[in-house]
Design an enzyme around this catalytic site. Structure first.
Site, short mmCIF file in Angstrom:
data_model
loop_
_atom_site.label_atom_id
_atom_site.label_comp_id
_atom_site.label_asym_id
_atom_site.label_seq_id
_atom_site.Cartn_x
_atom_site.Cartn_y
_atom_site.Cartn_z
N HIS A 131 -27.84 -85.81 1.24
CA HIS A 131 -28.58 -84.65 1.75
C HIS A 131 -28.99 -84.93 3.20
O HIS A 131 -29.29 -86.07 3.56
CB HIS A 131 -29.81 -84.39 0.88
CG HIS A 131 -30.46 -83.09 1.19
ND1 HIS A 131 -31.31 -82.94 2.26
CD2 HIS A 131 -30.35 -81.87 0.61
CE1 HIS A 131 -31.71 -81.67 2.31
NE2 HIS A 131 -31.14 -81.00 1.33
N GLY A 140 -33.12 -74.86 -2.06
CA GLY A 140 -34.34 -75.64 -1.84
C GLY A 140 -35.56 -74.80 -2.16
O GLY A 140 -35.94 -74.61 -3.32
N GLY A 141 -36.19 -74.27 -1.12
CA GLY A 141 -37.44 -73.51 -1.25
C GLY A 141 -37.46 -72.50 -2.39
O GLY A 141 -38.42 -72.46 -3.17
N GLU A 177 -24.27 -77.56 3.89
CA GLU A 177 -25.62 -77.16 4.26
C GLU A 177 -25.81 -77.36 5.76
O GLU A 177 -26.11 -78.48 6.20
CB GLU A 177 -26.65 -78.00 3.51
CG GLU A 177 -26.53 -77.93 2.01
CD GLU A 177 -27.84 -78.32 1.34
OE1 GLU A 177 -28.41 -77.46 0.67
OE2 GLU A 177 -28.30 -79.45 1.53
N GLY A 203 -34.53 -74.84 5.16
CA GLY A 203 -35.98 -74.69 5.22
C GLY A 203 -36.46 -73.94 6.45
O GLY A 203 -37.66 -73.90 6.73
N SER A 231 -31.67 -71.96 3.20
CA SER A 231 -32.42 -70.70 3.12
C SER A 231 -31.72 -69.64 2.27
O SER A 231 -31.78 -68.45 2.59
CB SER A 231 -32.73 -70.17 4.52
OG SER A 231 -33.51 -71.11 5.23
N ASN A 246 -32.68 -77.90 -5.75
CA ASN A 246 -33.15 -79.17 -5.21
C ASN A 246 -34.65 -79.05 -4.95
O ASN A 246 -35.06 -78.46 -3.97
CB ASN A 246 -32.38 -79.45 -3.91
CG ASN A 246 -32.87 -80.69 -3.19
OD1 ASN A 246 -33.65 -81.47 -3.75
ND2 ASN A 246 -32.42 -80.88 -1.97
N TRP A 247 -35.42 -79.61 -5.87
CA TRP A 247 -36.88 -79.47 -5.76
C TRP A 247 -37.46 -80.25 -4.59
O TRP A 247 -38.59 -80.02 -4.19
CB TRP A 247 -37.56 -80.00 -7.03
CG TRP A 247 -37.36 -79.20 -8.27
CD1 TRP A 247 -36.36 -78.31 -8.55
CD2 TRP A 247 -38.21 -79.24 -9.43
NE1 TRP A 247 -36.53 -77.80 -9.82
CE2 TRP A 247 -37.66 -78.35 -10.37
CE3 TRP A 247 -39.37 -79.94 -9.75
CZ2 TRP A 247 -38.23 -78.15 -11.63
CZ3 TRP A 247 -39.94 -79.74 -11.00
CH2 TRP A 247 -39.38 -78.84 -11.92
N LYS A 248 -36.73 -81.23 -4.10
CA LYS A 248 -37.24 -82.14 -3.07
C LYS A 248 -38.54 -82.79 -3.55
O LYS A 248 -38.68 -83.00 -4.76
CB LYS A 248 -37.41 -81.41 -1.73
CG LYS A 248 -36.13 -80.65 -1.36
CD LYS A 248 -36.10 -80.13 0.04
CE LYS A 248 -34.78 -79.42 0.26
NZ LYS A 248 -34.65 -78.90 1.62
N GLU A 285 -31.65 -84.51 4.71
CA GLU A 285 -32.97 -85.15 4.85
C GLU A 285 -32.87 -86.65 4.61
O GLU A 285 -33.60 -87.43 5.23
CB GLU A 285 -33.98 -84.48 3.90
CG GLU A 285 -34.36 -83.09 4.41
CD GLU A 285 -34.69 -82.07 3.34
OE1 GLU A 285 -34.96 -82.45 2.19
OE2 GLU A 285 -34.68 -80.86 3.66
P1 PGA Z 1 -33.63 -74.55 1.57
O1 PGA Z 1 -33.06 -76.03 1.27
O2 PGA Z 1 -33.05 -73.64 0.54
O3 PGA Z 1 -35.12 -74.68 1.45
O4 PGA Z 1 -33.19 -74.19 2.95
C1 PGA Z 1 -31.74 -76.23 0.83
C2 PGA Z 1 -31.49 -77.70 0.66
O5 PGA Z 1 -31.98 -78.49 1.47
O6 PGA Z 1 -30.80 -78.14 -0.29
#
Ligand code: PGA
Length: 253
Positions: free
Chosen positions: A98, A237-238, A170, A176, A216, A9-11, A100
């Site tokens: 998600h 994510g990251g 998640e 993050g 993470s 997930n590049w966001k 977010e």
């Molecule tokens: P993260 O994000 O790996 O940066 O914690 C995961 C996600 O939000 O899908």
């Protein structure tokens, strides 16, 4: 055997050039070393790069997903992107619900349900996110929260429709933050989710659904988390913004 999935997930990251470079590095890495046939790599870049990603994916071993979709079919919804549009560029997956989106765009379980319906109607597989916030974990409410998200967002589906889903657990406090759930904490909730599905749709359906862990997840912890019985991969994510790390995670089964 359930499918192993590693989805990136590049966001809201990367310019067009950076996106091009990242995808081409992923293509190269997947050419260098053959991935286990039971592992599916998915990348979910921002909307402007989806078509470029689907072009690359035609000659590589990854599939492409979007990060969100509209609840509506079409029409006067400025800024929205419909499931039919995603289908028209041959997308196979789309992330829904998600944390977010839930946090910054007030996305409710009812909206998640509508988005899932839009995707299924257009034969796109939803990657549905669930997970508790820190205060909910501290109050020991994680099971209750996840149960409500799944029941209200997904339990209107038929068993046939449900089989098309991928679920991502998640915990919001791990996204993050560098704070990962322990493999035991992940397993506990994944087993709980699978059991909920089994109670509603039967064991056979529950055994087929891939349940991913997100929060993470990185090359140093992926192997241990993925080794748990009910963890079928990760939503990253990251760590998906560096081809090397993302691919290392895909090789962690
Ligand atoms: P993260 O994000 O790996 O940066 O914690 C995961 C996600 O939000 O899908």
């Amino acid at each position: 055997m359930r499918k192993h999935i590693v989805a990136g997930n590049w966001k809201m990251n990367n310019t067009f050039e950076e996106a091009d470079e990242l995808i081409s590095n992923i293509v190269d890495a997947l050419e260098e070393k053959e991935l286990d046939r039971n592992t599916q790599v998915i990348i979910c870049p921002p909307f402007p790069y989806l078509e470029m990603a689907t072009d690359y994916s035609k000659d590589s071993y990854f599939l492409v997903g979007a990060q969100d979709v509209s609840t509506e079919d079409k029409g006067a919804y400025t800024g929205e992107v419909s499931a039919a549009m995603l289908k028209s560029i041959e997308l196979e997956y789309c992330i829904v619900g998600h944390s977010e989106r839930r946090q910054y765009h007030n996305e409710s379980n009812a909206m998640v349900a509508k988005k899932v319906d839009q995707l299924l109607k257009n034969e796109i597989r939803p990657i549905v996110c669930c997970g508790e916030r820190l205060e909910e974990r501290e109050a020991d409410k994680q099971f209750e929260v996840v149960k409500q998200q799944i029941e209200e967002g997904l339990f209107h589906l038929t068993a046939e429709q449900f089989k098309e889903l991928v679920i991502a657990y998640e915990p919001v406090w791990a996204i993050g933050t560098g704070k990962t759930a322990t493999p035991e904490q992940a397993q506990e909730i994944h087993a709980f989710i699978r059991n909920l599905i089994a109670e509603k749709y039967g064991k056979e359906v529950a055994e087929e659904i891939s349940i991913l862990y997100g929060g993470s997840c990185k090359p140093s912890n992926a192997k241990e988390i993925f080794s748990k019985t009910d963890v079928d991969g990760g939503l990253i994510g990251g760590a998906c913004l560096k081809a090397e790390d993302f691919i290392a995670i895909a090789f962690s089964f």
